[in-house]
Write a protein that holds these residues in place. Structure first.
Motif, mmCIF file in Angstrom:
data_model
loop_
_atom_site.group_PDB
_atom_site.id
_atom_site.type_symbol
_atom_site.label_atom_id
_atom_site.label_comp_id
_atom_site.label_asym_id
_atom_site.label_seq_id
_atom_site.Cartn_x
_atom_site.Cartn_y
_atom_site.Cartn_z
ATOM 1 N N UNK A 131 10.711 2.030 -0.563
ATOM 2 C CA UNK A 131 11.490 0.948 -1.664
ATOM 3 C C UNK A 131 11.743 -0.666 -1.540
ATOM 4 N N UNK A 132 11.672 -1.134 -2.819
ATOM 5 C CA UNK A 132 10.739 -2.349 -3.258
ATOM 6 C C UNK A 132 9.905 -2.197 -3.639
ATOM 7 N N UNK A 133 9.182 -0.896 -3.646
ATOM 8 C CA UNK A 133 7.795 -1.179 -3.691
ATOM 9 C C UNK A 133 6.550 -2.077 -2.652
ATOM 10 N N UNK A 134 7.794 -1.859 -1.498
ATOM 11 C CA UNK A 134 7.110 -2.622 -0.176
ATOM 12 C C UNK A 134 6.245 -1.821 0.884
ATOM 13 N N UNK A 135 5.534 -2.010 0.425
ATOM 14 C CA UNK A 135 4.335 -1.059 1.768
ATOM 15 C C UNK A 135 3.281 -2.418 2.303
ATOM 16 N N UNK A 136 2.516 -1.649 3.442
ATOM 17 C CA UNK A 136 2.103 -2.543 4.165
ATOM 18 C C UNK A 136 0.732 -1.143 5.100
ATOM 19 N N UNK A 137 -0.409 -1.474 5.080
ATOM 20 C CA UNK A 137 -1.230 -0.862 6.285
ATOM 21 C C UNK A 137 -0.449 0.324 7.498
ATOM 22 N N UNK A 138 0.422 -0.868 7.751
ATOM 23 C CA UNK A 138 1.186 -0.210 9.154
ATOM 24 C C UNK A 138 1.778 0.704 8.390
ATOM 25 N N UNK A 139 2.145 0.639 7.136
ATOM 26 C CA UNK A 139 3.678 1.653 6.447
ATOM 27 C C UNK A 139 2.770 2.887 6.293
ATOM 28 N N UNK A 140 1.389 2.804 5.062
ATOM 29 C CA UNK A 140 0.767 3.570 4.892
ATOM 30 C C UNK A 140 -0.279 4.323 5.717
ATOM 31 N N UNK A 141 -0.002 3.761 6.816
ATOM 32 C CA UNK A 141 -0.893 4.610 8.026
ATOM 33 C C UNK A 141 0.589 6.079 8.789
ATOM 34 N N UNK A 142 1.727 5.240 8.102
ATOM 35 C CA UNK A 142 2.749 6.689 9.002
ATOM 36 C C UNK A 142 3.654 7.220 8.241
ATOM 37 N N UNK A 143 3.212 7.709 6.755
ATOM 38 C CA UNK A 143 3.475 8.546 5.825
ATOM 39 C C UNK A 143 2.642 8.957 5.381
ATOM 40 N N UNK A 144 3.082 10.291 5.563
ATOM 41 C CA UNK A 144 2.054 11.298 4.939
ATOM 42 C C UNK A 144 2.099 12.229 3.877
ATOM 43 N N UNK A 145 2.624 11.269 2.687
ATOM 44 C CA UNK A 145 2.419 12.149 1.337
ATOM 45 C C UNK A 145 2.522 10.957 0.500
ATOM 46 N N UNK A 146 1.623 11.294 -0.377
ATOM 47 C CA UNK A 146 1.164 10.278 -1.421
ATOM 48 C C UNK A 146 2.316 9.212 -2.209
ATOM 49 N N UNK A 147 2.035 8.646 -1.961
ATOM 50 C CA UNK A 147 3.289 7.164 -2.303
ATOM 51 C C UNK A 147 3.202 7.028 -3.131
ATOM 52 N N UNK A 148 4.041 6.872 -3.977
ATOM 53 C CA UNK A 148 3.952 6.821 -5.545
ATOM 54 C C UNK A 148 5.199 5.325 -6.740
ATOM 55 N N UNK A 149 4.476 4.480 -6.652
ATOM 56 C CA UNK A 149 4.362 3.000 -7.323
ATOM 57 C C UNK A 149 4.700 3.561 -8.583
ATOM 58 N N UNK A 150 4.740 2.536 -9.110
ATOM 59 C CA UNK A 150 4.780 2.811 -10.769
ATOM 60 C C UNK A 150 4.553 1.565 -11.618
ATOM 61 N N UNK A 151 3.412 1.283 -12.893
ATOM 62 C CA UNK A 151 3.014 0.583 -13.585
ATOM 63 C C UNK A 151 3.922 0.032 -14.433
ATOM 64 N N UNK A 152 5.389 0.445 -15.278
ATOM 65 C CA UNK A 152 6.001 0.552 -15.918
ATOM 66 C C UNK A 152 7.426 -0.175 -15.233
ATOM 67 N N UNK A 153 7.505 -1.371 -15.486
ATOM 68 C CA UNK A 153 9.196 -1.697 -15.027
ATOM 69 C C UNK A 153 9.582 -2.078 -16.035
ATOM 70 N N UNK A 154 11.269 -1.600 -15.910
ATOM 71 C CA UNK A 154 11.394 -1.849 -17.045
ATOM 72 C C UNK A 154 12.771 -2.470 -16.875
ATOM 73 N N UNK A 155 12.785 -2.993 -15.452
ATOM 74 C CA UNK A 155 13.996 -3.729 -15.182
ATOM 75 C C UNK A 155 15.610 -3.291 -15.978
ATOM 76 N N UNK A 156 15.840 -2.529 -15.666
ATOM 77 C CA UNK A 156 17.196 -2.242 -15.737
ATOM 78 C C UNK A 156 17.984 -2.113 -15.649
ATOM 79 N N UNK A 157 17.483 -2.421 -14.042
ATOM 80 C CA UNK A 157 18.762 -2.774 -12.930
ATOM 81 C C UNK A 157 19.400 -3.988 -13.341
ATOM 82 N N UNK A 158 18.193 -5.142 -13.724
ATOM 83 C CA UNK A 158 18.538 -6.450 -14.441
ATOM 84 C C UNK A 158 19.425 -6.509 -15.582
ATOM 85 N N UNK A 159 19.083 -6.164 -16.121
ATOM 86 C CA UNK A 159 19.341 -6.826 -18.106
ATOM 87 C C UNK A 159 20.184 -5.388 -18.182
#
Length: 228
Positions: A131-159
């Protein structure tokens, strides 16, 4: 930024029963063709069935980053996603920022969501989106699947403007992009037909996240925002 915790609680809408059968899909080689992955966060919700209708009409596939707390409200919707060739992803149980949690709480957020989805779909998601794209090395170490963010944020939730959603996506998209949207907003779902039409006109193939990375390194505990 991804959408904050839900603006409102919604009643479950029971979707028509659909056969839980995977449809054969044409293979897309993203090493040779222009590909883009549409991704939808925070569902399923009251507008997701309408979105699935649109995707089916356009023969387009998407990836849904689901909240574990919402999955049991729409079991037939999840089964329909799978049967129509879409990908299910994990977006935690109730959208807490993982970097604000203890290790035990991070594991609970991810595992509880995976179990809820597995109970319905028959398998656990093989990617997750923090959520929110919030991650750090400690979080990364706990997740055993790929973590998928984004490069295009439409900001649809905002406007909440379908035209603006389409404009942002088209202005920022490129080959290999991952587009972030939210199927809990009616305005976002309304943007999808025009967005798909314009992406196809530009020569893009609409694929799932796994298809986007099918020929590349795509492993657990690592974060991906687009196809390299």
């Amino acid at each position: 930024m991804a959408v904050p915790v839900h603006e409102q609680k919604v009643q479950a809408v029971v979707a028509p029963a659909v056969p839980f059968i995977l449809r054969p899909q044409p293979a897309v080689d993203c090493a040779k063709e222009k590909c883009v992955a549409l991704t939808f966060d925070d569902g399923p919700g009251r507008y997701t069935e309408r979105l699935l209708d649109q995707l089916k009409k356009e023969n387009a596939r998407a990836t849904f980053y689901l909240l574990g707390q919402n999955a049991p409200l729409y079991p037939q919707t999840l089964r329909r996603m799978v049967s129509e060739g879409h990908q299910l992803g994990n977006h935690t149980f109730d959208h807490k920022s993982l970097t604000a949690l203890s290790k035990a709480q991070v594991s609970e957020e991810v595992n509880a969501s995976a179990q809820k989805i597995k109970d319905i779909a028959g398998f656990a998601p093989d990617t997750m989106r923090p959520p929110y794209g919030a991650r750090n090395p400690e979080v990364d170490s706990l997740i055993n699947v790929p973590m998928v963010l984004w490069d295009v944020d439409t900001l649809d939730w905002k406007h909440h403007d379908p035209k603006q959603t389409v404009k942002i996506a088209l202005d920022e998209v490129s080959d290999g992009s991952i587009i972030l949207m939210h199927d809990i907003h009616e305005s976002s779902v309304k943007a999808v037909p025009q967005l798909i039409s314009k992406l196809k006109h530009k020569g893009y193939k609409l694929v799932t996240v796994n298809e986007l990375f099918s020929d590349q390194d795509f492993v657990g505990s690592k974060t991906y925002a687009r196809r390299a």
